[in-house]
Each structure stands twice: as C-alpha cells, then as structure tokens.
Design a protein around this motif. Structure first.
Motif, PDB file in Angstrom:
ATOM      1  N   ILE A  84      12.913  47.867 -54.615  1.00  0.00           N
ATOM      2  CA  ILE A  84      11.751  46.911 -55.112  1.00  0.00           C
ATOM      3  C   ILE A  84      12.365  45.651 -54.611  1.00  0.00           C
ATOM      4  O   ILE A  84      13.358  45.065 -55.038  1.00  0.00           O
ATOM      5  CB  ILE A  84      11.468  46.919 -56.485  1.00  0.00           C
ATOM      6  N   LYS A  85      11.656  44.589 -53.799  1.00  0.00           N
ATOM      7  CA  LYS A  85      12.268  43.624 -53.600  1.00  0.00           C
ATOM      8  C   LYS A  85      11.929  42.499 -54.506  1.00  0.00           C
ATOM      9  O   LYS A  85      11.028  42.099 -54.842  1.00  0.00           O
ATOM     10  CB  LYS A  85      11.350  42.932 -52.191  1.00  0.00           C
ATOM     11  N   VAL A  86      12.799  41.796 -55.005  1.00  0.00           N
ATOM     12  CA  VAL A  86      12.935  40.979 -55.981  1.00  0.00           C
ATOM     13  C   VAL A  86      13.926  39.652 -55.638  1.00  0.00           C
ATOM     14  O   VAL A  86      15.014  39.814 -54.970  1.00  0.00           O
ATOM     15  CB  VAL A  86      13.334  41.352 -57.586  1.00  0.00           C
ATOM     16  N   THR A  87      13.747  38.356 -56.630  1.00  0.00           N
ATOM     17  CA  THR A  87      14.745  37.491 -56.169  1.00  0.00           C
ATOM     18  C   THR A  87      15.869  37.613 -57.466  1.00  0.00           C
ATOM     19  O   THR A  87      15.578  38.482 -58.252  1.00  0.00           O
ATOM     20  CB  THR A  87      14.184  35.857 -56.532  1.00  0.00           C
ATOM     21  N   SER A  88      16.886  37.052 -57.061  1.00  0.00           N
ATOM     22  CA  SER A  88      17.823  37.041 -58.264  1.00  0.00           C
ATOM     23  C   SER A  88      17.348  36.799 -59.656  1.00  0.00           C
ATOM     24  O   SER A  88      17.521  37.269 -60.679  1.00  0.00           O
ATOM     25  CB  SER A  88      19.166  36.415 -57.942  1.00  0.00           C
ATOM     26  N   LYS A  89      16.469  35.674 -59.689  1.00  0.00           N
ATOM     27  CA  LYS A  89      16.160  35.165 -61.082  1.00  0.00           C
ATOM     28  C   LYS A  89      15.017  36.185 -61.567  1.00  0.00           C
ATOM     29  O   LYS A  89      15.157  36.462 -62.792  1.00  0.00           O
ATOM     30  CB  LYS A  89      15.310  33.960 -60.804  1.00  0.00           C
ATOM     31  N   GLU A  90      14.361  36.998 -60.795  1.00  0.00           N
ATOM     32  CA  GLU A  90      13.416  38.088 -61.354  1.00  0.00           C
ATOM     33  C   GLU A  90      14.050  39.251 -61.790  1.00  0.00           C
ATOM     34  O   GLU A  90      13.517  39.806 -62.665  1.00  0.00           O
ATOM     35  CB  GLU A  90      12.452  38.367 -60.197  1.00  0.00           C
ATOM     36  N   TYR A  91      15.227  39.466 -61.090  1.00  0.00           N
ATOM     37  CA  TYR A  91      16.069  40.726 -61.482  1.00  0.00           C
ATOM     38  C   TYR A  91      16.648  40.369 -62.637  1.00  0.00           C
ATOM     39  O   TYR A  91      16.924  41.258 -63.599  1.00  0.00           O
ATOM     40  CB  TYR A  91      17.143  40.900 -60.543  1.00  0.00           C
TER      41      TYR A  91
ATOM     42  N   GLU B 239      17.221  41.117 -68.666  1.00  0.00           N
ATOM     43  CA  GLU B 239      17.075  40.366 -70.003  1.00  0.00           C
ATOM     44  C   GLU B 239      16.059  40.979 -70.828  1.00  0.00           C
ATOM     45  O   GLU B 239      16.179  41.526 -71.969  1.00  0.00           O
ATOM     46  CB  GLU B 239      16.661  39.199 -69.889  1.00  0.00           C
ATOM     47  N   THR B 240      14.946  41.412 -70.188  1.00  0.00           N
ATOM     48  CA  THR B 240      13.897  42.201 -70.975  1.00  0.00           C
ATOM     49  C   THR B 240      14.250  43.724 -71.377  1.00  0.00           C
ATOM     50  O   THR B 240      14.118  43.773 -72.684  1.00  0.00           O
ATOM     51  CB  THR B 240      12.596  42.164 -70.258  1.00  0.00           C
TER      52      THR B 240
ATOM     53  N   SER C  96      17.307  39.445 -53.383  1.00  0.00           N
ATOM     54  CA  SER C  96      17.898  38.379 -52.589  1.00  0.00           C
ATOM     55  C   SER C  96      18.444  37.305 -53.313  1.00  0.00           C
ATOM     56  O   SER C  96      17.852  36.897 -54.396  1.00  0.00           O
ATOM     57  CB  SER C  96      16.538  37.987 -51.715  1.00  0.00           C
ATOM     58  N   TYR C  97      19.427  36.728 -52.665  1.00  0.00           N
ATOM     59  CA  TYR C  97      20.110  35.668 -53.587  1.00  0.00           C
ATOM     60  C   TYR C  97      20.183  34.160 -52.592  1.00  0.00           C
ATOM     61  O   TYR C  97      19.880  34.474 -51.500  1.00  0.00           O
ATOM     62  CB  TYR C  97      21.589  36.065 -53.752  1.00  0.00           C
ATOM     63  N   ASP C  98      20.488  33.435 -53.200  1.00  0.00           N
ATOM     64  CA  ASP C  98      20.538  31.906 -52.510  1.00  0.00           C
ATOM     65  C   ASP C  98      21.610  32.223 -51.421  1.00  0.00           C
ATOM     66  O   ASP C  98      22.804  32.731 -51.681  1.00  0.00           O
ATOM     67  CB  ASP C  98      21.118  30.934 -53.370  1.00  0.00           C
ATOM     68  N   PHE C  99      21.438  31.836 -50.345  1.00  0.00           N
ATOM     69  CA  PHE C  99      22.320  32.035 -49.207  1.00  0.00           C
ATOM     70  C   PHE C  99      23.877  31.430 -49.617  1.00  0.00           C
ATOM     71  O   PHE C  99      24.758  31.816 -49.365  1.00  0.00           O
ATOM     72  CB  PHE C  99      21.634  31.315 -47.884  1.00  0.00           C
TER      73      PHE C  99
ATOM     74  N   CYS D  26      46.832  32.151 -47.345  1.00  0.00           N
ATOM     75  CA  CYS D  26      45.728  32.073 -48.085  1.00  0.00           C
ATOM     76  C   CYS D  26      45.526  30.902 -48.781  1.00  0.00           C
ATOM     77  O   CYS D  26      46.404  30.443 -49.394  1.00  0.00           O
ATOM     78  CB  CYS D  26      45.228  33.119 -48.934  1.00  0.00           C
ATOM     79  N   TYR D  27      44.152  30.153 -48.749  1.00  0.00           N
ATOM     80  CA  TYR D  27      44.067  29.042 -49.421  1.00  0.00           C
ATOM     81  C   TYR D  27      43.412  29.348 -50.666  1.00  0.00           C
ATOM     82  O   TYR D  27      42.233  30.276 -50.608  1.00  0.00           O
ATOM     83  CB  TYR D  27      43.258  28.066 -48.927  1.00  0.00           C
ATOM     84  N   LYS D  28      43.643  28.719 -51.821  1.00  0.00           N
ATOM     85  CA  LYS D  28      42.567  28.980 -53.136  1.00  0.00           C
ATOM     86  C   LYS D  28      41.577  28.158 -53.334  1.00  0.00           C
ATOM     87  O   LYS D  28      41.288  26.902 -52.924  1.00  0.00           O
ATOM     88  CB  LYS D  28      43.749  28.573 -54.343  1.00  0.00           C
ATOM     89  N   ALA D  29      40.434  28.941 -53.682  1.00  0.00           N
ATOM     90  CA  ALA D  29      39.044  28.086 -53.841  1.00  0.00           C
ATOM     91  C   ALA D  29      38.652  28.626 -55.172  1.00  0.00           C
ATOM     92  O   ALA D  29      38.930  29.740 -55.686  1.00  0.00           O
ATOM     93  CB  ALA D  29      38.005  28.529 -52.797  1.00  0.00           C
ATOM     94  N   SER D  30      37.750  27.913 -56.055  1.00  0.00           N
ATOM     95  CA  SER D  30      37.442  28.127 -57.323  1.00  0.00           C
ATOM     96  C   SER D  30      35.950  27.747 -57.484  1.00  0.00           C
ATOM     97  O   SER D  30      35.388  26.748 -56.694  1.00  0.00           O
ATOM     98  CB  SER D  30      38.184  27.484 -58.411  1.00  0.00           C
ATOM     99  N   THR D  31      35.337  28.489 -58.401  1.00  0.00           N
ATOM    100  CA  THR D  31      33.926  28.116 -58.556  1.00  0.00           C
ATOM    101  C   THR D  31      33.641  28.839 -60.080  1.00  0.00           C
ATOM    102  O   THR D  31      34.296  29.330 -60.532  1.00  0.00           O
ATOM    103  CB  THR D  31      32.919  28.466 -57.433  1.00  0.00           C
ATOM    104  N   SER D  32      32.354  28.702 -60.415  1.00  0.00           N
ATOM    105  CA  SER D  32      31.911  29.372 -61.760  1.00  0.00           C
ATOM    106  C   SER D  32      30.419  29.513 -61.678  1.00  0.00           C
ATOM    107  O   SER D  32      29.792  28.786 -60.938  1.00  0.00           O
ATOM    108  CB  SER D  32      32.463  28.700 -62.937  1.00  0.00           C
ATOM    109  N   TYR D  33      29.900  30.561 -62.570  1.00  0.00           N
ATOM    110  CA  TYR D  33      28.586  30.592 -62.971  1.00  0.00           C
ATOM    111  C   TYR D  33      28.462  30.840 -64.425  1.00  0.00           C
ATOM    112  O   TYR D  33      29.289  31.428 -64.940  1.00  0.00           O
ATOM    113  CB  TYR D  33      27.916  31.606 -61.969  1.00  0.00           C
ATOM    114  N   SER D  34      27.155  30.420 -64.622  1.00  0.00           N
ATOM    115  CA  SER D  34      26.856  30.885 -66.199  1.00  0.00           C
ATOM    116  C   SER D  34      25.684  31.693 -66.424  1.00  0.00           C
ATOM    117  O   SER D  34      24.896  31.658 -65.479  1.00  0.00           O
ATOM    118  CB  SER D  34      26.685  29.375 -67.058  1.00  0.00           C
ATOM    119  N   PHE D  35      25.503  32.265 -67.518  1.00  0.00           N
ATOM    120  CA  PHE D  35      24.177  33.156 -67.918  1.00  0.00           C
ATOM    121  C   PHE D  35      24.193  33.147 -69.404  1.00  0.00           C
ATOM    122  O   PHE D  35      25.131  32.817 -70.017  1.00  0.00           O
ATOM    123  CB  PHE D  35      24.386  34.382 -67.364  1.00  0.00           C
TER     124      PHE D  35
END
Length: 231
Positions: free
Chosen positions: A211-218, A223-224, A113-116, A135-144
């Motif tokens: 198996i139900k997990v949150t994105s952080k748990e996954y 990582e482990t 499950s992810y943040d909506f 079409c319109y351009k949109a941008s974002t980013s994420y880090s890990f």
C-alpha cells in the motif's frame, strides 16, 4: 558547524574521492549491536546473535534488507530485527530522487516513501579507522511524539562514513553522506559493517508491492493503531 570547518572537511572528502572512482558496485554485510543508553563507559556494544543485513549498491541505486535464515523462528533476538531500522526492504535511487521502505505492519504490506534528503547531517573533523578505511563522523537526530507516553522523544544518530568508497548509501536508510556509511548508531542500537565486497555483481530490485503511503501517513496509521507507539 563553523563554515571554515565544513569547507575543510569537504575539501578533504573531495581529495579522497579521487582515489575511489574505480568502485562501481558494493555488497556490504552489517551486524547489529546493542548497548544500554545508561552505559556511559567505553565498553563496546554487544553483538546481537545471528542478526545480519546486506546492502547492495551501485553508483545510482541501493537496496538494504535483513538476511533471512531457515531457523528464524528460533532467534532469541527476533524481536530486535527491526528495532531502530532493519525490517523490510530499504531502496534508494539517486537519479529518480526516490527513497522507499517496504515493510509489513500486521498482515498488511506497505510501500512508504520518504523525503529524499531525510537527514540533516552535521559532519565533524573527528575520524576513526573501520576495517581498512578512514571514516568521518556525522551526526543528526529526529523526534517523534508518543501518544501512549504523552511525550516527545528525540533520537540521536551518529554515522561513520568513508569517502574512500564514494557510494553515498548506508544501512537502513541512514545515508545521504559523501561516502559509504560503515557504522551507524541509532540510540542504543548499531549497524556495523563486517564484510565489504567491492565491484562484485549486485542485483538491485526496486520494491513495488504494498500500500503506497507517505512516511507521515504511515506514522499516522501506527499512531492510530498503537496510540503512538513507534518502533
């Protein structure tokens, strides 16, 4: 983005939505492409052979997944199916504010499950035509953080969405914009719409097994297991 620019874009989007109210469902086929991040030329990304995905959506739900073929074991690009998204099943429900990703890791199936509203998009005034749609351009980013490399990485995302199809979904969970995403670039990978079927019959099944997990748990499980190596 400056406030006045954002208001202008939203006004243009709202005007174009007036012409898209008769669209109740869609089936979109996307191809997957790749281009080296070191390539700064204007050359088009290279299409990855036989990697196609389908998005089924109505005004409330969407389901996105890879189109399986009998000869999948012969794919030269098999290892790239899930890079930057595309493996498993992606599901979103607007009424329930639910966003799910069903996928296998090893021999175990997970239902993540992810943040909506996962992405904080910034919409620009830049436009381009994809197919017959403006079409319109949109941008974002994420880090890990990668424990293996002992470093933080940032992934830039660029999406092109059309308010002419007022269904706010897109490929591989890259959604949440005021219109259908027809193209998205995630680092050096791209999903590009090649076929759009409007008001066709779609069957949208919500994934339930795993198996139900949150994105952080996954992410912690990955990582482990792989010292932080994420796909």
């Amino acid at each position: 983005m400056k406030k006045n620019l954002l208001l202008k874009i939203l006004f243009l989007v709202s005007c174009e939505l007036c012409f898209s109210q008769d669209i109740k469902s869609i089936k979109v086929t996307y191809g997957k492409y790749m281009k080296s991040l070191l390539d700064t030329t204007k050359t088009n990304p290279k299409q990855l052979k036989d990697l196609f995905y389908v998005l089924d959506a109505n005004l409330n739900e969407s389901r996105f997944e890879f189109v399986k073929r009998l000869d999948i074991d012969n794919y030269s690009n098999k290892r790239l199916i899930g890079r930057s998204g595309g493996d498993g099943v992606y599901y979103k429900n607007l009424n329930l504010k639910e966003k799910l990703h069903q996928k296998y890791f090893g021999d175990k199936e997970f239902l993540i499950s992810y943040d909506f509203n996962r992405y904080n998009w910034k919409i620009s005034k830049e436009t381009k035509i994809i197919g017959n749609y403006k079409c319109y351009k949109a941008s974002t980013s994420y880090s890990f953080y990668s424990k293996l490399a002992d470093n933080n990485f940032e992934v830039n995302i660029i999406a092109w969405f059309t308010p002419e199809i007022s269904i706010p979904f897109g490929p591989a969970g890259y959604d949440g914009l005021p219109g259908l995403v027809l193209e998205v670039q995630i680092g050096g990978f791209y999903f590009v719409a090649s076929k759009i079927q409007i008001n066709t019959k779609v069957e949208i099944k919500k994934p339930k097994s795993g198996i139900k997990v949150t994105s952080k748990e996954y992410d912690k499980i990955i990582e482990t297991s792989f010292d932080g190596k994420l796909d």
